[in-house]
Design an enzyme around this catalytic site. Sequence first.
Site, PDB file in Angstrom:
ATOM      1  N   ALA A 239      11.460   1.356   0.683  1.00 21.39           N
ATOM      2  CA  ALA A 239      10.912   2.081   1.804  1.00 21.39           C
ATOM      3  C   ALA A 239       9.668   1.316   2.535  1.00 21.39           C
ATOM      4  CB  ALA A 239      10.323   3.382   1.331  1.00 21.39           C
TER       5      ALA A 239
ATOM      6  N   LEU B 227      10.641   3.879  -3.941  1.00 17.81           N
ATOM      7  CA  LEU B 227       9.766   4.534  -2.640  1.00 17.81           C
ATOM      8  C   LEU B 227       8.430   5.057  -3.153  1.00 17.81           C
ATOM      9  CD1 LEU B 227      12.471   7.722  -2.502  1.00 17.81           C
ATOM     10  CD2 LEU B 227      12.325   5.948  -1.070  1.00 17.81           C
TER      11      LEU B 227
ATOM     12  N   THR C 103      -1.210  -0.977  -5.140  1.00 22.62           N
ATOM     13  CA  THR C 103       0.135  -0.391  -5.521  1.00 22.62           C
ATOM     14  C   THR C 103       1.211  -0.884  -4.729  1.00 22.62           C
ATOM     15  OG1 THR C 103      -1.418   1.597  -5.801  1.00 22.62           O
ATOM     16  CG2 THR C 103       1.058   1.883  -5.532  1.00 22.62           C
TER      17      THR C 103
ATOM     18  N   ASP D  49       7.930   8.291 -11.883  1.00 19.36           N
ATOM     19  CA  ASP D  49       6.855   8.780 -10.862  1.00 19.36           C
ATOM     20  C   ASP D  49       5.489   8.943 -11.875  1.00 19.36           C
ATOM     21  OD1 ASP D  49       4.999   9.973  -9.167  1.00 19.36           O
ATOM     22  OD2 ASP D  49       6.907  10.250  -8.041  1.00 19.36           O
TER      23      ASP D  49
ATOM     24  N   TYR E 245      -2.587  -0.758   5.096  1.00 17.59           N
ATOM     25  CA  TYR E 245      -1.007  -0.068   4.753  1.00 17.59           C
ATOM     26  C   TYR E 245      -0.128  -0.830   5.268  1.00 17.59           C
ATOM     27  CZ  TYR E 245       2.347   3.504   4.280  1.00 17.59           C
ATOM     28  OH  TYR E 245       3.598   4.238   3.918  1.00 17.59           O
TER      29      TYR E 245
ATOM     30  N   PHE F 217       7.627  13.662  -2.298  1.00 22.22           N
ATOM     31  CA  PHE F 217       8.284  14.498  -1.162  1.00 22.22           C
ATOM     32  C   PHE F 217       9.595  13.928  -0.875  1.00 22.22           C
ATOM     33  CE2 PHE F 217       8.445  14.423   3.791  1.00 22.22           C
ATOM     34  CZ  PHE F 217       9.318  15.361   3.665  1.00 22.22           C
ATOM     35  N   ILE F 218       9.756  12.758  -0.270  1.00 25.19           N
ATOM     36  CA  ILE F 218      11.148  12.011  -0.093  1.00 25.19           C
ATOM     37  C   ILE F 218      11.916  12.115  -1.260  1.00 25.19           C
ATOM     38  CG2 ILE F 218      12.574  10.234   1.028  1.00 25.19           C
ATOM     39  CD1 ILE F 218       9.983  10.235   2.923  1.00 25.19           C
TER      40      ILE F 218
END
Length: 323
Positions: free
Chosen positions: A119, A78, A97, A33, A151, A13-14
């Site tokens: 990020a 990101l 991750t 990605d 997280y 998205f970003i």
Amino acid sequence: MKEKILITGGAGFIGSHLCEYLVHQGYRVVAIDDLSTGRLENIQHLRPLPSFQFVRETITNSQVLDRLASEADIIIHLAAAVGVKLIVEDPVHTIRTNIIGTEEVLNTANRYGCKVLIASTSEVYGKGVRVPFTEEDDRLMGSTSHSRWAYAASKAVDEFLGLAYHRQFGLPVVIMRFFNTVGPRQTGQYGMVVPRFVRQALKGEPLQVYGDGQQSRCFADVSDVIWAVARLAEHPKAVGEVFNIGATQEVSILDLAQRIIGLAGSASQVQFVPYEQAYAPGFEDMRRRVPSLEKINRLIGYNPKCSLDDILNRVIAYEQQRI
Ligand code: UDP
């Protein structure tokens, strides 16, 4: 010619908005990605452009990452496990991750001296109650028995790692703490509230407000956020620093639901759903989350331009075409 930028998570998205913006600013952009949560359709329109390249690969493929980093001047990192729902459902994946991926990126960047923007997230403030949150605030985390905090903790480790590479090896690293960012292309699949409410409103389904709906957030438009990211990437004084990026217009989740129903002209009702039913037993939510934007404003003159209604209208228009 402007520098070459590698964006990890570039189809997200970003990431996809950032790729688009930087290409238009004259940068050469490479997006990597693995499409685990990113989507090809987000960047499809950029693929014919000579200044844009897409690589479908995970950032933990060290050979590929090494090659891409060796050709880049700046890396905007990101790629991460995102969304509270995903994090609660797949905590091992989240921790692996976020920590291993970031370590790989920093280690590789350090071989070539690339500038790295990492990020991070407002989650690192945890249950902090003194709003607005400033970058130097103490952090208050919940117990390790609640997956949600994995997280926040993994992103905090990413911050520590980034700042450690900067201090120890002189690597130019910038930390960006994103607050709730919304806009077209964000999917509600991983729990994010705005695309979920908008889709529910457009379909005439009940808008599911978790808890009592009195918890509040400040939503920033992705166009304001990527503007800030690009300026931080360019500014030499951003190096070695942590910045909040977000907006300060605060809204309760119940008000948000009602606003979306109104703007979408929907006949939907609000339905209250207990947290333990929405996520997991013992789930802990943050009551308020407001960033202080003083530091980023001082450095790059950041002042978010989009109001909450602008943001919601854009998401409604986007989702209307997809339903
Ligand atoms: N939320 C909600 N209904 C949904 C999704 C989220 O009421 O369908 C609530 C959620 O409990 C939280 C707020 O909306 O209080 C923002 O959630 P989101 O996952 O978008 O972001 P975060 O929790 O990271 O701020």
